[in-house]
Design a protein around this motif. Structure first.
Motif, PDB file in Angstrom:
ATOM      1  N   LEU A  54      43.656  39.770 -28.102  1.00  0.00           N
ATOM      2  CA  LEU A  54      42.494  39.367 -28.885  1.00  0.00           C
ATOM      3  C   LEU A  54      42.754  39.754 -30.334  1.00  0.00           C
ATOM      4  O   LEU A  54      42.904  40.940 -30.654  1.00  0.00           O
ATOM      5  N   VAL A  55      42.820  38.749 -31.202  1.00  0.00           N
ATOM      6  CA  VAL A  55      43.156  38.972 -32.612  1.00  0.00           C
ATOM      7  C   VAL A  55      41.915  38.733 -33.464  1.00  0.00           C
ATOM      8  O   VAL A  55      41.336  37.643 -33.456  1.00  0.00           O
ATOM      9  N   GLY A  56      41.510  39.750 -34.199  1.00  0.00           N
ATOM     10  CA  GLY A  56      40.393  39.598 -35.119  1.00  0.00           C
ATOM     11  C   GLY A  56      40.852  38.974 -36.423  1.00  0.00           C
ATOM     12  O   GLY A  56      41.925  39.312 -36.939  1.00  0.00           O
ATOM     13  N   ILE A  57      40.047  38.068 -36.959  1.00  0.00           N
ATOM     14  CA  ILE A  57      40.388  37.353 -38.189  1.00  0.00           C
ATOM     15  C   ILE A  57      39.403  37.731 -39.282  1.00  0.00           C
ATOM     16  O   ILE A  57      38.191  37.498 -39.146  1.00  0.00           O
ATOM     17  N   ASP A  58      39.908  38.305 -40.363  1.00  0.00           N
ATOM     18  CA  ASP A  58      39.083  38.682 -41.505  1.00  0.00           C
ATOM     19  C   ASP A  58      39.484  37.842 -42.701  1.00  0.00           C
ATOM     20  O   ASP A  58      40.566  38.019 -43.259  1.00  0.00           O
ATOM     21  N   SER A  59      38.620  36.930 -43.102  1.00  0.00           N
ATOM     22  CA  SER A  59      38.917  36.078 -44.255  1.00  0.00           C
ATOM     23  C   SER A  59      38.390  36.663 -45.556  1.00  0.00           C
ATOM     24  O   SER A  59      38.728  36.164 -46.632  1.00  0.00           O
TER      25      SER A  59
END
Length: 324
Positions: free
Chosen positions: A262-267
């Motif tokens: 599970l990869v968290g994406i922070d833009s």
């Protein structure tokens, strides 16, 4: 004086106001904004339905593109076309739903080659986030031959761009939506199959039938938990949204029995070097004809009404705000 959407304090409705230029934050670069976007986070801020705004008063708008009017930074010159997304703009620092914005030079990028200012905002934070998700899948080893890749919230901004990018790269894309009447739209973007969101909204078993090699999830909540339970061994899920809620009612089973990542994406606080790379990739990958079809342009004066429509699921694709 300049026009701006203005949030005076918590609980007060947004209003289109004329503000004096000396009201702008005192930062290195002042930009004459020509294009902004209306993202899910912007809609939460404008309507007050989510705790997005961290300082008051606030001009919302987490992304914009325009022309430099004043610069004390050697990195940007007057007349240069620039863009911005993230960095807490529209949350902690006045944003782009206005005719002018004053920001730190470190937050700005020149327009990527191959995209004009309107196209940059048609992609906007949503497109940038989608590209981060796609690149994370590639980095973690999900290849076009690995199996189908699921995209939730597929008719929204992030979802629409993710479907388009994944299909362009040769993946088999399965789109999930609460608006099955938009199946032709999603198929045109490249989805090979369209599933109803309701299939993912009921509590799932710790492990479901293994179906997905990868996933881009913008919903969170039970939907994300259901997606994780149905991943193939060594599958990869990228999580970038919370339209379905902050809670994550899952078990550890997919992670310890199937090796799911599970990869968290922070833009928002993504490093500048990564931003430049992602925008260069977007400029090369995006189908500009499809991008135009998924985009609706509205004037700044319509942004308040459109924000409510977006939260109520009445908007598909991207909303670009033309600033007069």
């Amino acid at each position: 004086m300049f026009d701006a959407l203005y949030l005076e304090e918590a609980g007060q409705p947004a209003a289109l106001r004329k503000l004096p230029e000396n009201a702008l934050p005192d930062e290195e670069v002042t930009v004459r904004v020509h294009w902004s976007g209306l993202n899910y986070k912007d809609a939460l801020a404008i309507t007050g339905r989510g705790p997005v705004v961290r300082a008051w008063p606030m001009v919302p708008g987490i992304d914009f593109a325009g022309v430099v009017e004043r610069s004390s930074s050697p990195d940007f010159t007057v007349g240069q076309q620039v863009m911005l997304n993230g960095w807490g703009v529209g949350e902690k620092h006045w944003g782009g739903l206005a005719q002018k914005a004053s920001v730190r030079a470190a937050w700005l990028l020149p327009l990527p080659q191959g995209l004009n200012a309107q196209q940059v905002l048609a992609l906007g934070t949503a497109g940038f986030t989608a590209m981060l998700c796609v690149q994370a899948l590639v980095r973690e080893g999900v290849e076009p031959g690995s199996g189908p890749v699921l995209v939730t919230g597929a008719t929204g901004g992030v979802g629409s761009v993710a479907v388009m990018l994944l299909a362009r790269l040769g993946y088999e894309v399965v789109a999930v939506t609460g608006r099955l009447e938009e199946q032709p739209y999603l198929q045109k973007l490249g989805a090979s199959e369209v599933l109803a969101r309701s299939h993912f909204e009921m509590p799932s078993r710790p492990l479901e039938k293994a179906r997905w090699a990868g996933a881009v999830d913008v919903v969170g909540g039970q939907v994300l938990a259901s997606v994780c339970a149905a991943m193939k061994p060594q599958g990869v899920v990228t999580a970038c949204g919370l339209a379905g809620g902050m809670e994550f009612p899952a078990t550890v089973a997919p992670f310890i029995l199937r090796g799911v990542t599970l990869v968290g994406i922070d833009s928002v606080m993504c490093p500048k070097t990564v931003r430049q790379d992602m925008w260069e990739r977007l400029a090369l990958l995006v189908n500009k004809d499809l991008l135009a079809e998924m985009t609706r342009v509205i004037p700044l004066s319509d942004a308040i009404t459109a924000a409510t429509d977006l939260l109520e699921g009445k908007i598909k694709g991207r909303l670009v705000v033309e600033v007069p």
